[in-house]
Each structure stands twice: as C-alpha cells, then as structure tokens.
Design an enzyme around this catalytic site. Structure first.
Site, PDB file in Angstrom:
ATOM      1  N   LYS A  13       1.015  -1.261  -0.208  1.00 44.14           N
ATOM      2  CA  LYS A  13      -0.186   0.124   0.160  1.00 44.14           C
ATOM      3  C   LYS A  13       0.478   1.361  -0.206  1.00 44.14           C
ATOM      4  O   LYS A  13       0.541   1.813  -0.710  1.00 44.14           O
ATOM      5  CB  LYS A  13      -0.958  -0.120   0.706  1.00 44.14           C
ATOM      6  N   ARG A  88      -9.800   0.316   8.933  1.00 43.13           N
ATOM      7  CA  ARG A  88      -9.620  -0.519   8.803  1.00 43.13           C
ATOM      8  C   ARG A  88     -10.325  -1.093   9.508  1.00 43.13           C
ATOM      9  O   ARG A  88      -9.636  -2.499  10.158  1.00 43.13           O
ATOM     10  CB  ARG A  88      -8.075  -0.689   9.994  1.00 43.13           C
ATOM     11  N   ARG A 127      11.659  -6.029   5.100  1.00 41.82           N
ATOM     12  CA  ARG A 127      11.827  -4.432   5.137  1.00 41.82           C
ATOM     13  C   ARG A 127      12.397  -3.642   5.734  1.00 41.82           C
ATOM     14  O   ARG A 127      12.760  -4.062   6.918  1.00 41.82           O
ATOM     15  CB  ARG A 127      10.662  -4.497   5.164  1.00 41.82           C
ATOM     16  N   ARG A 154      11.101  -1.792  11.615  1.00 43.38           N
ATOM     17  CA  ARG A 154      10.006  -1.548  12.269  1.00 43.38           C
ATOM     18  C   ARG A 154       9.780  -2.647  13.647  1.00 43.38           C
ATOM     19  O   ARG A 154      10.231  -3.599  13.511  1.00 43.38           O
ATOM     20  CB  ARG A 154       8.967  -0.987  11.085  1.00 43.38           C
ATOM     21  N   ARG A 165      -0.797  -9.202  13.061  1.00 41.04           N
ATOM     22  CA  ARG A 165      -0.817  -8.073  12.150  1.00 41.04           C
ATOM     23  C   ARG A 165      -2.157  -9.075  10.932  1.00 41.04           C
ATOM     24  O   ARG A 165      -2.584  -8.069  10.725  1.00 41.04           O
ATOM     25  CB  ARG A 165       0.298  -7.263  11.340  1.00 41.04           C
TER      26      ARG A 165
HETATM   27  P1  AP5 Z   1       5.081  -1.465   2.060  1.00 35.70           P
HETATM   28  O1  AP5 Z   1       4.644  -0.456   0.548  1.00 35.70           O
HETATM   29  O2  AP5 Z   1       5.978  -0.624   2.827  1.00 35.70           O
HETATM   30  O3  AP5 Z   1       3.487  -2.845   2.423  1.00 35.70           O
HETATM   31  P2  AP5 Z   1       2.091  -2.166   3.289  1.00 35.70           P
HETATM   32  O4  AP5 Z   1       1.680  -2.354   2.888  1.00 35.70           O
HETATM   33  O5  AP5 Z   1       2.455  -0.343   3.193  1.00 35.70           O
HETATM   34  O6  AP5 Z   1       2.477  -2.351   5.278  1.00 35.70           O
HETATM   35  P3  AP5 Z   1       3.031  -1.492   5.897  1.00 35.70           P
HETATM   36  O7  AP5 Z   1       3.723  -2.760   6.751  1.00 35.70           O
HETATM   37  O8  AP5 Z   1       2.956  -0.170   6.011  1.00 35.70           O
HETATM   38  O9  AP5 Z   1       1.043  -2.158   6.688  1.00 35.70           O
HETATM   39  P4  AP5 Z   1       0.522  -1.820   7.267  1.00 35.70           P
HETATM   40  O10 AP5 Z   1      -1.208  -1.871   7.414  1.00 35.70           O
HETATM   41  O11 AP5 Z   1       0.661  -2.987   8.293  1.00 35.70           O
HETATM   42  O12 AP5 Z   1       0.941  -0.291   7.887  1.00 35.70           O
HETATM   43  P5  AP5 Z   1       0.460   0.896   8.539  1.00 35.70           P
HETATM   44  O13 AP5 Z   1       1.770   1.566   8.747  1.00 35.70           O
HETATM   45  O14 AP5 Z   1      -0.595   1.050   7.838  1.00 35.70           O
HETATM   46  O15 AP5 Z   1       6.236  -3.200   1.076  1.00 35.70           O
HETATM   47  C1  AP5 Z   1       6.294  -4.005   1.982  1.00 35.70           C
HETATM   48  C2  AP5 Z   1       7.908  -4.307   1.663  1.00 35.70           C
HETATM   49  O16 AP5 Z   1       7.166  -5.327   0.297  1.00 35.70           O
HETATM   50  C3  AP5 Z   1       8.821  -3.387   1.619  1.00 35.70           C
HETATM   51  O17 AP5 Z   1       9.648  -3.540   2.036  1.00 35.70           O
HETATM   52  C4  AP5 Z   1       8.154  -2.972   0.173  1.00 35.70           C
HETATM   53  O18 AP5 Z   1       9.793  -2.357  -1.029  1.00 35.70           O
HETATM   54  C5  AP5 Z   1       7.858  -4.104  -0.646  1.00 35.70           C
HETATM   55  N1  AP5 Z   1       7.238  -4.980  -2.009  1.00 35.70           N
HETATM   56  C6  AP5 Z   1       5.723  -3.946  -2.059  1.00 35.70           C
HETATM   57  N2  AP5 Z   1       5.451  -3.877  -3.012  1.00 35.70           N
HETATM   58  C7  AP5 Z   1       5.837  -4.946  -4.171  1.00 35.70           C
HETATM   59  C8  AP5 Z   1       6.668  -6.039  -4.858  1.00 35.70           C
HETATM   60  N3  AP5 Z   1       5.166  -5.195  -5.872  1.00 35.70           N
HETATM   61  N4  AP5 Z   1       6.820  -6.252  -5.375  1.00 35.70           N
HETATM   62  C9  AP5 Z   1       7.723  -7.013  -4.290  1.00 35.70           C
HETATM   63  N5  AP5 Z   1       8.499  -6.255  -3.125  1.00 35.70           N
HETATM   64  C10 AP5 Z   1       7.015  -5.341  -2.444  1.00 35.70           C
HETATM   65  O19 AP5 Z   1       0.284   0.699  10.089  1.00 35.70           O
HETATM   66  C11 AP5 Z   1       0.977   0.200  11.121  1.00 35.70           C
HETATM   67  C12 AP5 Z   1       0.491   0.214  12.655  1.00 35.70           C
HETATM   68  O20 AP5 Z   1      -0.092   1.758  13.081  1.00 35.70           O
HETATM   69  C13 AP5 Z   1      -0.367  -0.804  12.851  1.00 35.70           C
HETATM   70  O21 AP5 Z   1      -0.750  -2.336  13.170  1.00 35.70           O
HETATM   71  C14 AP5 Z   1      -1.510  -0.262  13.582  1.00 35.70           C
HETATM   72  O22 AP5 Z   1      -0.874  -0.671  15.063  1.00 35.70           O
HETATM   73  C15 AP5 Z   1      -1.897   1.258  13.690  1.00 35.70           C
HETATM   74  N6  AP5 Z   1      -3.126   1.638  12.189  1.00 35.70           N
HETATM   75  C16 AP5 Z   1      -3.010   2.467  11.634  1.00 35.70           C
HETATM   76  N7  AP5 Z   1      -3.609   3.071  10.852  1.00 35.70           N
HETATM   77  C17 AP5 Z   1      -4.961   2.366  11.985  1.00 35.70           C
HETATM   78  C18 AP5 Z   1      -5.675   1.999  11.745  1.00 35.70           C
HETATM   79  N8  AP5 Z   1      -6.241   2.756  10.769  1.00 35.70           N
HETATM   80  N9  AP5 Z   1      -6.658   1.807  12.759  1.00 35.70           N
HETATM   81  C19 AP5 Z   1      -5.929   1.422  13.894  1.00 35.70           C
HETATM   82  N10 AP5 Z   1      -4.438   1.299  13.771  1.00 35.70           N
HETATM   83  C20 AP5 Z   1      -4.665   1.825  12.596  1.00 35.70           C
END
Ligand code: AP5
Length: 211
Positions: A13, A88, A127, A154, A165
């Site tokens: 994402k 979410r 990552r 992270r 997660r």
């Molecule tokens: P990346 O692009 O970083 O993936 P992502 O989907 O953004 O993953 P996140 O871990 O950031 O998602 P998340 O939803 O768990 O975390 P968030 O920060 O929102 O890609 C991942 C890896 O894959 C990278 O190394 C990249 O290079 C690689 N990659 C990407 N595309 C690729 C491809 N096509 N091919 C190969 N490799 C590829 O949330 C973190 C925490 O915050 C949550 O756990 C929660 O505690 C809190 N939080 C955030 N939002 C909320 C909410 N709305 N409600 C409640 N708690 C929340």
C-alpha cells in the site's frame, strides 16, 4: 480523485501510494506514518498508540478517526487523496463516510491489493525504511538509495508482531472488502507482481474511473 487503499500488512500500500502521489499530485494520508511520527515525537497521541502498534494490534478507532478528520481538513487534501491504512474497521469506514459527506466529498474507488501470506511474511521480514526520507526498501539497502540516509527496521516487522498483524487484518479489516463491494467501489489489484506492473494496473483502473 479520492481513493482508499486496502490490503494486508506488507501488500504494498505504502509503495503504491507514494507512486500514485507522484502520478496524480494528490495527498497521501497514511495513518501508520502519522502514528509513527507521533511515537517518534513522543506526543500524547504517540504515547497512547505505541503499545498497540508494537504488538501489531489496532490503535483504538476514535484516536485514528480524529486524526484522519483533522488531516482531511488540510488544504492539500482538497485536490484529492489516497487513504493508506484507513479505514481498517467497519466503524472507521462508517465514520469516514459520515465525515466525507459533511465535507461534500466521496470515495471514487477502494483499491484492494492482494498478495499471498507467505509472500507478505517474506516482504515484511526483510523491509527496511529510510530514517530521513521514508524510502521503503529491503535489507539489501544498507543505506537509502535515494538520499543516503540510515535504514531501520520497524518494531512491528518482528515475526510475532507480523503474525498478529495478519490475524488482526483477517478479523477486523478484511470485512471492508465486502463493505466496499456492496457500494460498488471495490477494485481488485494483483499485488504479487513487480511494483511497476502493479502501478500500471492501478493506472488503468484510475483511467476507467476518470473516463
Ligand atoms: P509496503 O509498501 O511498505 O507495504 P504496506 O502495505 O504499506 O505495509 P505496512 O506494513 O505499512 O502496512 P500496515 O497496514 O501493516 O502498516 P501501517 O503502517 O498502516 O511494502 C512492504 C514491503 O514489500 C517493502 O519492503 C516493499 O519494498 C516491498 N514491496 C512492495 N510492493 C512490492 C512488490 N510489488 N513486489 C515486491 N516487493 C514489494 O500500520 C502500522 C500500525 O499502525 C498498525 O499495525 C496499527 O497498530 C496502527 N494503525 C495504522 N492505521 C490504523 C488504523 N486505521 N486503525 C487502527 N490502527 C492503525
């Protein structure tokens, strides 16, 4: 254009959102990035969020809903936005609909990026992110290829938190796929392909929506 990006942790994402920002000049609203900045700055929000985040649990709905409302009010969001990591839960999706209708806005599409779990675990374990510019890379990047900054892992990319997660995603976030399907807003994207091919699929969907 206003988009929601759905997808399990590590589905790509953030990677795609950054590219869409460059392509369409719209705002990137990542609740994860906002919460991580609050933790790093040791703000009251960060202090409340940290324990949940480190364990891979969701931060309570109201905290996140309030921060998204505040963010949507900023001038750059008026040009369009990508919501990355929000909503979410169903409660967050309903609150978003209410807020957008008050602002006279709506979601044009919910893009659901799909990647098998084994691939996700591999991606998240390797990552690494740039401390300076937020570049998303892998353990092969010893320093940031964009700005030379220091790369870090992270806390929630540790095996136990990754496992939690994925469970939290299945229980609390996956139901949003049906929520947006029911509104005729869901677009599936195969995220298990090279980054630029995934972006091309997203661009095709956006072109159809703009036609
Ligand atoms: P990346 O692009 O970083 O993936 P992502 O989907 O953004 O993953 P996140 O871990 O950031 O998602 P998340 O939803 O768990 O975390 P968030 O920060 O929102 O890609 C991942 C890896 O894959 C990278 O190394 C990249 O290079 C690689 N990659 C990407 N595309 C690729 C491809 N096509 N091919 C190969 N490799 C590829 O949330 C973190 C925490 O915050 C949550 O756990 C929660 O505690 C809190 N939080 C955030 N939002 C909320 C909410 N709305 N409600 C409640 N708690 C929340």
């Amino acid at each position: 254009m206003n988009f929601v990006l759905l997808g399990a942790p590590g589905a790509g994402k953030g990677t795609q959102a950054k590219k869409m920002v460059r392509e369409y000049g719209i705002a990137h609203i990542s609740t994860g990035d906002i919460l991580r900045a609050a933790v790093a700055d040791k703000t009251p929000l960060g202090a409340k969020a940290k324990t949940y985040m480190d364990a891979g649990d969701l931060v309570p709905d109201q905290l996140v809903i309030d921060l998204v409302k505040e963010r949507l009010d900023k001038p750059d969001a008026k040009k369009g936005f990508i919501l990355d990591g929000f909503p979410r839960t169903t409660a967050q999706a309903v609150a978003l609909d209410t807020e957008l209708s008050e602002l006279g806005l709506e979601i044009d599409g919910a893009l659901s990026i799909n990647v098998p779990n084994e691939q996700i675990v591999a991606r998240l374990s390797s990552r690494r992110l740039c401390q300076e510019c937020g570049y998303i890379g892998s353990e092969a990047d010893l320093t940031c290829p964009k700005c030379g900054g220091k790369m870090y892992q992270r806390d929630d990319d540790q095996p136990e938190a990754i496992h939690n997660r994925l469970e939290v995603y299945d229980k609390q976030t996956a139901p949003l796929i049906d929520y947006y399907k029911g509104k005729n807003l869901l677009y599936d994207v195969d995220g298990n392909r090279p980054v630029d091919q995934v972006l091309n699929d997203i661009k095709e969907i956006v072109s159809e929506l703009q036609a």
